[in-house]
Write an enzyme that holds these catalytic residues in place. Structure first.
Site, mmCIF file in Angstrom:
data_model
loop_
_atom_site.group_PDB
_atom_site.id
_atom_site.type_symbol
_atom_site.label_atom_id
_atom_site.label_comp_id
_atom_site.label_asym_id
_atom_site.label_seq_id
_atom_site.Cartn_x
_atom_site.Cartn_y
_atom_site.Cartn_z
ATOM 1 N N LYS A 190 -10.616 2.769 -1.057
ATOM 2 C CA LYS A 190 -10.670 2.046 0.225
ATOM 3 C C LYS A 190 -11.934 2.408 1.002
ATOM 4 C CE LYS A 190 -7.466 1.495 4.211
ATOM 5 N NZ LYS A 190 -6.053 1.798 4.597
ATOM 6 N N CYS A 210 -5.688 -2.654 2.669
ATOM 7 C CA CYS A 210 -5.311 -2.662 4.080
ATOM 8 C C CYS A 210 -6.495 -2.856 5.036
ATOM 9 C CB CYS A 210 -4.513 -1.401 4.398
ATOM 10 S SG CYS A 210 -3.501 -1.593 5.914
ATOM 11 N N GLU A 221 0.827 -1.213 0.000
ATOM 12 C CA GLU A 221 0.000 0.000 0.000
ATOM 13 C C GLU A 221 0.865 1.268 0.000
ATOM 14 O OE1 GLU A 221 -2.136 0.404 3.685
ATOM 15 O OE2 GLU A 221 -3.661 1.757 2.863
#
Lengths: 282, 282
Positions: B116, B153, B43
């Site tokens: 995200k 993540c 990431e």
């Protein structure tokens, strides 16, 4: 720390109902003697795992909770020992039959009945022949020990079950089980997968998990035990192997788990607006 | 068996953007040289993990995909090597800023951008200061290699992400990550929890998982690596430790995974009618 002592039982079963109930009762007494307040026997402990074959004779075993010998025996025992016993049983309700769990409190009363939501089907596990998929939805039970979230065997593979129970307030997940070898594939040992799925639920929901499985070989089908208790980080606190009969006991700290759950922020950061696909029947 | 060779990259980063991009490019070349067709860097590999502090200077790094140096560099490399590179980057879109991922195909084109969905916040991980929660929803990408399901993540802790992606057809889950020690609690090593959650997703969804994390110490914050590739049963196929720089490569058999997924019956036996609580914002 407010420790809650919980236990899981692991043993083999015959086709003698009274013998099975007596064997479970012995282990419940042993667990209570070690201080456990919440004691989990395996799934459908009244007899052999009859779903190996499709045979209408087995429907004779199904009874309502208030007449089922396993439930009645665990109610008496719970009242005597002042312990909670989530009790799996084959339930009849008119024309319907369910794979159910009676949540028995420490006075011996039935707090409610949960009916297994996910019904498997495959070689050696013909549950769809016997059980209607449960119509109760997921049920949690508030007790002085904490809020209990029971589910039954196949339910344990479903992230939706664990998440729904935790969202409904469950502080501990309980999975009575009957799982073992796959008759169609002797090389497939799902025991490690079985643990991984539930340990994943523990971590993702920051909640302890108790799983109780049977052992023994029944008509060529070997049940693989591996019962365990893990904490809210998925660390195993107590476990049994593939063939041991016995009781495992562990201390859970539900206050610590609550702090961990808050600090991780998993529930804070959820996005229910994005989860619609999960409830679509397509 | 139709083997799909996939790779994950693990390395440390400095604050020199060109140096970081060059280091990732070197490992992408190494992975491609080993036959990988899908290569996952960690990431936000353009620089240090800036979310350790709240500093408006870092917003200068955010750019649209078509002007972001990391994305542009990976597009050139993907086209040159004919590999897919899911590329994490800090995205600016008008007044909004996202922690995004550009799915770059093997011609160097951007198939789409995923933002995200779950944004963490805690000591050392002040992401809510920088990133608006994503508004794209979960995105899957159909390719000749298989259908790819990327997330970023913090998303990796959410059973909802993995389930939604798999329901949308994902045949492999991809998690670029930046995670390490917790500055407020030196005793808390979440690396084993991190793996458990994702291995749980692999088992529950019967789908392989690739996770790429950074290593190195940045201003006292140590990133713990442990990048891995596991199959659809959660068995680790390739992994790295807490400090190793490098590439892991593994062969995935998506046809076998599809058969396993069908035979387990997890998707067959789902109960969307009972999952309503998961989408309620309460």
């Amino acid at each position: 720390m407010s420790a809650l002592k919980v236990a899981a039982l692991q043993l083999a079963f015959s086709d003698d109902v009274q013998e099975n109930i007596a064997a479970v009762a012995d282990l419940v007494r042993e667990a209570a003697g070690k201080g456990a307040r919440l004691i989990l026997p395996p799934e459908l402990f009244e007899g052999h795992y009859f779903c190996r074959t499709q045979d209408e004779a087995h429907f004779a075993r199904a009874l309502p909770a208030d007449r089922h010998p396993a439930v009645l025996a665990m109610q008496r025992l719970a009242a005597e020992l002042n312990v909670y016993i989530p009790t799996s049983f084959f339930e009849a309700d008119g024309h319907h039959h369910y794979n159910s769990l009676a949540m028995i409190d420490d006075k011996g009363a039935i707090m409610g009945v949960y009916r297994k939501s996910h019904i498997p089907d495959g070689p050696g596990y013909s549950e769809k022949f016997y059980f209607r998929p449960g119509n109760t939805g997921f049920q949690t039970y508030r007790t002085p020990l904490g809020t209990l979230g029971p589910a039954v065997c196949w339910d344990q593979w479903y992230p939706e079950t664990a998440r729904s129970l935790t969202l409904q307030g469950a502080e501990i997940l309980l999975y009575p089980t009957a799982i073992g070898t796959e008759p169609h594939d002797p090389d497939l040992d799902t025991s490690r997968l079985w643990r991984r799925a539930m340990i994943g639920h523990a971590v993702s929901n920051v909640v302890p998990v108790v799983a109780a499985n049977r052992i023994g070989t029944e008509h060529g089908q070997r049940f693989y035990g591996h019962s365990f208790i893990c904490d809210e980080r998925g660390d195993i606190l107590a476990e049994l192997g593939a063939t041991e009969t016995g009781v495992i006991v562990a201390d859970l700290d539900l206050d610590q788990a609550r702090r961990h759950r808050a600090a991780f922020g998993f529930f804070r950061d959820r996005r229910p607006d994005l989860y619609g696909r999960i409830t679509q029947d397509i």
